[in-house]
Design a protein around this motif. Structure first.
Motif, PDB file in Angstrom:
ATOM      1  N   ALA A  48      -2.639   9.658  -1.938  1.00 35.44           N
ATOM      2  CA  ALA A  48      -3.032  11.241  -1.546  1.00 35.44           C
ATOM      3  C   ALA A  48      -4.343  11.040  -0.578  1.00 35.44           C
ATOM      4  N   ALA A  49      -5.161   9.958  -1.018  1.00 39.84           N
ATOM      5  CA  ALA A  49      -6.251   9.803  -0.135  1.00 39.84           C
ATOM      6  C   ALA A  49      -5.989   9.351   1.529  1.00 39.84           C
ATOM      7  N   GLY A  50      -4.870   8.864   1.659  1.00 38.55           N
ATOM      8  CA  GLY A  50      -4.533   8.559   2.953  1.00 38.55           C
ATOM      9  C   GLY A  50      -5.375   7.342   3.615  1.00 38.55           C
ATOM     10  N   HIS A  51      -5.840   7.531   4.812  1.00 45.79           N
ATOM     11  CA  HIS A  51      -6.484   6.696   5.368  1.00 45.79           C
ATOM     12  C   HIS A  51      -7.885   7.032   5.000  1.00 45.79           C
ATOM     13  N   ARG A  52      -8.476   7.589   3.985  1.00 45.40           N
ATOM     14  CA  ARG A  52      -9.866   7.820   3.807  1.00 45.40           C
ATOM     15  C   ARG A  52     -10.664   6.526   3.107  1.00 45.40           C
ATOM     16  N   ALA A  53     -11.657   6.246   3.808  1.00 48.76           N
ATOM     17  CA  ALA A  53     -12.431   5.066   3.461  1.00 48.76           C
ATOM     18  C   ALA A  53     -13.820   5.706   2.964  1.00 48.76           C
TER      19      ALA A  53
ATOM     20  N   ARG B  76      -2.629  -3.881   6.754  1.00 52.47           N
ATOM     21  CA  ARG B  76      -2.099  -2.818   5.744  1.00 52.47           C
ATOM     22  C   ARG B  76      -0.979  -2.092   6.116  1.00 52.47           C
ATOM     23  N   LEU B  77      -0.680  -1.541   7.348  1.00 51.98           N
ATOM     24  CA  LEU B  77       0.604  -1.045   7.818  1.00 51.98           C
ATOM     25  C   LEU B  77       1.671  -1.816   7.666  1.00 51.98           C
TER      26      LEU B  77
ATOM     27  N   LYS C 200       6.463  -3.126   1.338  1.00 54.60           N
ATOM     28  CA  LYS C 200       6.715  -2.732  -0.229  1.00 54.60           C
ATOM     29  C   LYS C 200       7.662  -1.505  -0.064  1.00 54.60           C
ATOM     30  N   ALA C 201       7.763  -0.848   0.999  1.00 54.76           N
ATOM     31  CA  ALA C 201       8.809   0.334   1.108  1.00 54.76           C
ATOM     32  C   ALA C 201      10.429  -0.394   1.231  1.00 54.76           C
TER      33      ALA C 201
ATOM     34  N   ALA D 125      -0.912   8.347   9.133  1.00 58.20           N
ATOM     35  CA  ALA D 125       0.316   8.594   8.388  1.00 58.20           C
ATOM     36  C   ALA D 125       0.623   7.826   7.480  1.00 58.20           C
ATOM     37  N   THR D 126      -0.008   6.857   6.973  1.00 62.52           N
ATOM     38  CA  THR D 126       0.204   5.632   6.106  1.00 62.52           C
ATOM     39  C   THR D 126      -0.938   5.634   4.690  1.00 62.52           C
ATOM     40  N   PRO D 127      -0.260   5.664   3.696  1.00 62.83           N
ATOM     41  CA  PRO D 127      -1.116   5.519   2.646  1.00 62.83           C
ATOM     42  C   PRO D 127      -1.815   4.392   2.477  1.00 62.83           C
TER      43      PRO D 127
END
Length: 618
Positions: free
Chosen positions: A336-341, A460-461, A467-468, A589-591
């Motif tokens: 839910a934090a998404g791209h937050r650093a 990371r992308l 993984k998906a 758009a990527t967790p």
């Protein structure tokens, strides 16, 4: 040698060796008594590392005179209620204390004085010195109800124990850590800690709930934790996990910032610690550790708190459920934090800037300018802007509409079809303006700039995409040319064989092969030529300790991470403006895109106010 009954004093001292290991242990027991008594304010004093003197004062409901005498007897407690048949259910424990051992144990090795007043009653006092109990006497008490427990000369009756104590400073630090843990779990209770006459901790009572808990945690762990903590609140099968967990980019060098609680009790449990580690496995390098404060609330019937003398460990009836809840809740919050650093990334970046006041003229390749301190590197710590004089340069339309002059260090970019629309900078990561050294993308936001490490971000992308794909279908398998027999302990072999279906979903085909062995026919294709023997033994260890095959899932994750690293955009590759903007939009758009697979930040954001401070405008 005949069997003899030990004297009560000896029995109490033996019990004290288990319950009261050091001053911090005594304080833990006394603070838990205060909390069980309904205290809303607890004051703690400790002198000489707690060996000379300890004082715990609270405003709980206190004790009547007849209760005082019982309180210092072994196995006398108000926290366990017998049923009609006189039996006590030790599995339904809802209080922090329950054994009735703390006060008599402390009284057997120290000079213990308890002063207490119950609501509407008179204050009374009882003293126990080295196990010798004195008569109850009237006493003065400052409040309408509560208790004051004073402990002097801890372990004076067992001098040998004193030889094993650490320095006063070390004992004081242990006391402080214990009080912090208790304060985390009880934000509605005010705590004050005085060490050698100096107040080191003063925490007002906060409102119960998430907001008050976060304020309490900020007071104990710092504002950075508050700014970078994610709220955790998930439930499964009547087990609830709450608390706060730090962003991966707010990781630490050790596990000292991990605090775990079960039904309000501080614990150090391998299952919980392993689940926390597993939840962050995709986001942190092995030498980095998440910061987290987690509270597990579970029916007392489903957890045994009576498996450790100091009640520091617990045992769950369904450990797989607990582990699954922790891993799932943490990963849900991280997604839910998404791209937050973390905010500390920008703070660390700003700390790397060192302003200079001396300027020297320099020339190169037809570009004229000034460099601080006579160096072409500009501001130290910001090497991206310094490039050899031969580096080519080109403007992305919209970067500088009024001047054709560009600073060296910008790599050539594919022509942009038209100036960027004003709305582009309204995206969270802004609009790409330049690429520096073929490695870093510089983007402009509405109120600042963003610098992106293109390799770390794309890694990371790619990893999340892999993984998906792995989660969407079965993992590709490879058959062994010759099935391999792995010999194990019989119980380990049974444990592995019983999870054959689960292991098959991860690409590992195993079956029982007689007593104490399993046969491996296929392994995950991602692992390539793997050590089958070592893999199975690691899985057996994980199943024994955690109830899940972490070794296989983590190895698959490691392989995915390695493949993602090799399949991502490399540092040094020149990107066009559309490619850079596409990368920024994918990150948004990527967790988990705020950090690479090793926990390092993928971008740094500097607000306009930060830049103004650097240049002395603010």
């Amino acid at each position: 040698m005949p069997i003899r009954r030990l004297p009560p004093e000896t029995v109490n001292r033996i019990a004290a060796g288990e319950v009261v290991e050091r001053p911090a242990s005594a304080i833990k027991e006394l603070v838990e008594n205060a909390l069980d008594a309904g205290a809303t304010r607890i004051e703690i004093q400790a002198d000489g590392g707690g060996l000379s003197r300890i004082l715990i004062a609270d405003d709980g409901h206190g004790m009547a005179p007849d209760q005082l005498a019982l309180a210092v007897e072994r196995h006398a407690t108000s926290k366990l209620e017998p049923d009609d048949a006189g039996d006590v259910d030790l599995l339904r424990i809802s209080t922090l204390g329950f054994r009735g051992e703390a006060l008599p144990s402390i009284g057997s090795v120290a000079r213990l004085t308890i002063t207490s007043r119950s609501p509407g009653g008179d204050a009374n006092q009882i003293t126990v010195e080295g196990g010798d109990q004195r008569a109850i006497a009237p006493a003065a008490f400052p409040g309408p109800h509560g208790a004051r427990v004073e402990v002097r000369d801890l372990f004076y009756a067992t001098p040998a124990r004193l030889k094993f104590m650490k320095s006063e400073r070390s004992e004081a630090m242990a006391i402080s850590d214990e009080i912090k843990r208790q304060a985390m779990a009880h934000e509605a209770v005010a705590f004050t800690l005085d060490l050698d006459g100096r107040t080191t901790l003063r925490l007002p009572a906060e409102h119960p709930g998430d907001e008050g808990r976060l304020k309490r945690l900020a007071a104990l762990l710092g504002r950075d934790f508050e700014a970078n903590a994610l709220l955790i609140d998930q439930a499964r099968d009547n087990v609830r996990l709450t608390g706060y967990a730090g962003l991966p980019t707010y990781s630490r060098g050790n596990a000292a910032h991990q605090y775990l609680f079960v039904n309000g009790r501080p614990v150090k449990d391998r299952l919980l610690q392993g689940a926390l580690r597993g939840a962050y496995a995709d986001f942190l390098a092995r030498d980095r550790h998440p910061a987290a404060v987690l509270f597990l609330d579970i029916d007392p019937l489903h957890v045994d708190v009576n498996v450790h003398p100091a009640k520091a460990e617990v045992r769950f009836r369904d450990p797989a459920l607990v582990r699954g809840l922790i891993v799932g809740a943490l990963r849900h919050a991280l997604a839910a934090a998404g791209h937050r650093a973390s905010t500390t990334v920008a703070a660390d970046a700003l700390a790397g800037f060192t302003p200079h006041t001396g300027f020297t003229r320099f020339e190169g390749s037809g570009v004229r300018g000034e460099s601080p301190g006579g160096s072409a590197s500009g501001w130290s710590g910001w090497q991206a802007w310094a490039a050899p004089a031969t580096a080519n340069a080109q403007i992305i339309p919209g970067l500088n509409e009024h001047s054709a002059r560009v600073e060296p260090g910008f790599d050539a970019l594919a022509p942009h079809p038209s100036p960027l629309a004003p709305s582009d900078i309204d995206h969270p990561l802004g609009a790409a303006r330049a690429q520096v050294h073929g490695t870093y993308i510089v983007a402009q936001t509405r109120d600042g700039i963003v610098v992106v490490d293109q390799h770390a971000a794309h890694e990371r992308l790619v990893y999340e995409k892999m993984k998906a794909q792995m989660a969407a279908g079965s993992v590709a398998r490879q058959a062994l040319l010759t099935p391999e027999v792995v010999e194990l302990d019989p119980s380990e072999a049974d444990r592995v064989a019983s999870r054959a279906d689960e292991l098959a979903e991860l690409g590992l085909i195993v079956e029982a092969f007689g007593a104490g062995a399993v046969l491996v026919r296929e392994t995950p294709a991602l692992l390539g030529d793997t050590d089958v023997q070592g893999l199975i033994r690691d899985i057996a260890d994980d199943l024994a300790e955690h109830g899940a095959a972490l070794a296989l899932s983590e190895r698959l994750a490691e392989v995915c991470g390695t493949m993602a690293c090799h399949g991502s955009v490399r540092a040094g590759r020149v990107l066009s403006a559309p490619e850079m903007n596409a990368l920024l939009r994918q990150m948004e758009a990527t967790p988990y895109s705020g950090q690479c697979n090793h926990g390092r930040p993928t971008y740094v954001e500097l607000k306009l106010g930060d830049l103004e401070k650097l240049f002395g405008r603010r």
